[in-house]
Design an enzyme around this catalytic site. Sequence first.
Site, PDB file in Angstrom:
ATOM      1  N   TYR A 141      57.983 -19.742  28.746  1.00  0.00           N
ATOM      2  CA  TYR A 141      58.886 -20.308  29.745  1.00  0.00           C
ATOM      3  C   TYR A 141      59.300 -21.736  29.398  1.00  0.00           C
ATOM      4  CZ  TYR A 141      57.696 -16.328  32.754  1.00  0.00           C
ATOM      5  OH  TYR A 141      57.516 -15.068  33.277  1.00  0.00           O
ATOM      6  N   LYS A 191      47.905 -10.401  23.715  1.00  0.00           N
ATOM      7  CA  LYS A 191      48.542  -9.329  22.942  1.00  0.00           C
ATOM      8  C   LYS A 191      48.273  -9.642  21.473  1.00  0.00           C
ATOM      9  CE  LYS A 191      51.284  -5.685  22.722  1.00  0.00           C
ATOM     10  NZ  LYS A 191      50.806  -4.340  23.111  1.00  0.00           N
ATOM     11  N   ASP A 223      48.915  -4.778  27.906  1.00  0.00           N
ATOM     12  CA  ASP A 223      49.407  -3.476  28.374  1.00  0.00           C
ATOM     13  C   ASP A 223      48.276  -2.670  29.015  1.00  0.00           C
ATOM     14  OD1 ASP A 223      48.514  -3.687  25.771  1.00  0.00           O
ATOM     15  OD2 ASP A 223      49.822  -2.148  24.950  1.00  0.00           O
ATOM     16  N   ASP A 247      52.340 -14.125  35.071  1.00  0.00           N
ATOM     17  CA  ASP A 247      53.433 -13.981  36.030  1.00  0.00           C
ATOM     18  C   ASP A 247      53.618 -12.507  36.367  1.00  0.00           C
ATOM     19  OD1 ASP A 247      55.629 -14.439  37.562  1.00  0.00           O
ATOM     20  OD2 ASP A 247      56.962 -15.040  35.931  1.00  0.00           O
ATOM     21  N   ASP A 251      51.761  -9.898  40.016  1.00  0.00           N
ATOM     22  CA  ASP A 251      52.478  -9.136  41.045  1.00  0.00           C
ATOM     23  C   ASP A 251      51.772  -7.823  41.344  1.00  0.00           C
ATOM     24  OD1 ASP A 251      54.348 -11.150  41.243  1.00  0.00           O
ATOM     25  OD2 ASP A 251      56.043  -9.769  41.368  1.00  0.00           O
TER      26      ASP A 251
END
Length: 360
Positions: A141, A191, A223, A247, A251
């Site tokens: 970001y 990852k 994942d 981020d 959720d």
Amino acid sequence: MQLNILTLPGDGIGAEVTREAVRVLEAVARKFHHELNLSEGLLGGVAIHKTGKPLPDETARLALEADATLMGAVGLPEFDNAPPEQRPERGLLGIRKVLGVYANLRPVRSYKALIESSPLKNHLVDGVDMIIVRELTGGIYYGTPRGISGEGPSERAVNSMVYTRHEIERVSRMAFQLARNRRRKVTSVDKSNVLENSQLWRRVVVEVAREYPDVELDHLLVDNCAMQLILNPRRFDVLLTENMFGDILSDEGAVLAGSIGMLPSASIGDKSPTGAWIGLYEPVHGSAPDIAGQNKANPFGAIGSAAAMLEYSFGLMKEARAVNDAVEKVLDSGNVTADLRPAGAPATTEEVGRAVCSYI
Ligand code: NAD
């Protein structure tokens, strides 16, 4: 104690839920005899309208002066196609950077009263109690180079995922320290089978773990982590990860907790000269334009964020517990907003805020 707090209500339901969190802070100040000094600043779409900038200099100044900042949410549909630097969300990234809050703490737990609100089977959700520690001021970001260039078939877009050893070390230490007051388990998510950035992440986390031999460490690829959060969420105690993965994964916490409106967050930086953690506190949800202005928003995420502020920035554990206990009592009473699918008529945002105050 003097509590010098800046509020940044922002856009949409941000203003509505912040109002209730402030109401709760006022009730706490009355009950426990603290002096609450509130100031209010502009951030996001409302700031663009009034000053032309998503993060006005005045807001940055007020935030640096305050002991802690309580934010609502930013984002207005009318800016959806604006260039990134003129979008309300840029204000959010800016205020995090100004305050140097590099660790975003997102507690996720299931409440008995809400077990039916989660779409997952009860036996999966019952007893979930984790905290997601998301790195907040680095990664893709913020990394450069970034941007869109060229045109036609060769038009291209670049973002860079950048981390320094220092950035990984400090957020890892935060996660291990939190684990010591919990079930002493950190799961680091990366990852590393594909990204060099994640390979450095994993190597540094392993090194930091040696300073905390009493805390267990394991690793998950992002994942697989997305799947495990749904299949076996109770396995997690402290989940540590970088900015974008955090981020996205956090959720999923909304599904576990029953509604995104339930989730609080605390963004923490280094300690201030007074020994308090510098903090920016905000619910996880956005400005929810679909329900804004209707007194329908669930304020528990914002109220929980105020409780986190009392705990982390002011060290007021008794006061924070009083807020969290009051939230639990309101949940048990069934007097909750529509997103939690109450049996009877849903309560309004304001009714929920007042009910929390009455239990305090
Ligand atoms: P959102 O979180 O605003 O809403 C997603 C869904 O959840 C909507 O259906 C909404 O009605 C519901 N919801 C969210 N909070 C709720 C609450 N407290 N009570 C009841 N229901 C709630 O996410 P979005 O729709 O993807 O984004 C809307 C805007 O918010 C966009 O401009 C986005 O950029 C911005 N946003 C801001 C933040 C932030 O300020 N931290 C975070 C996420 C999104």
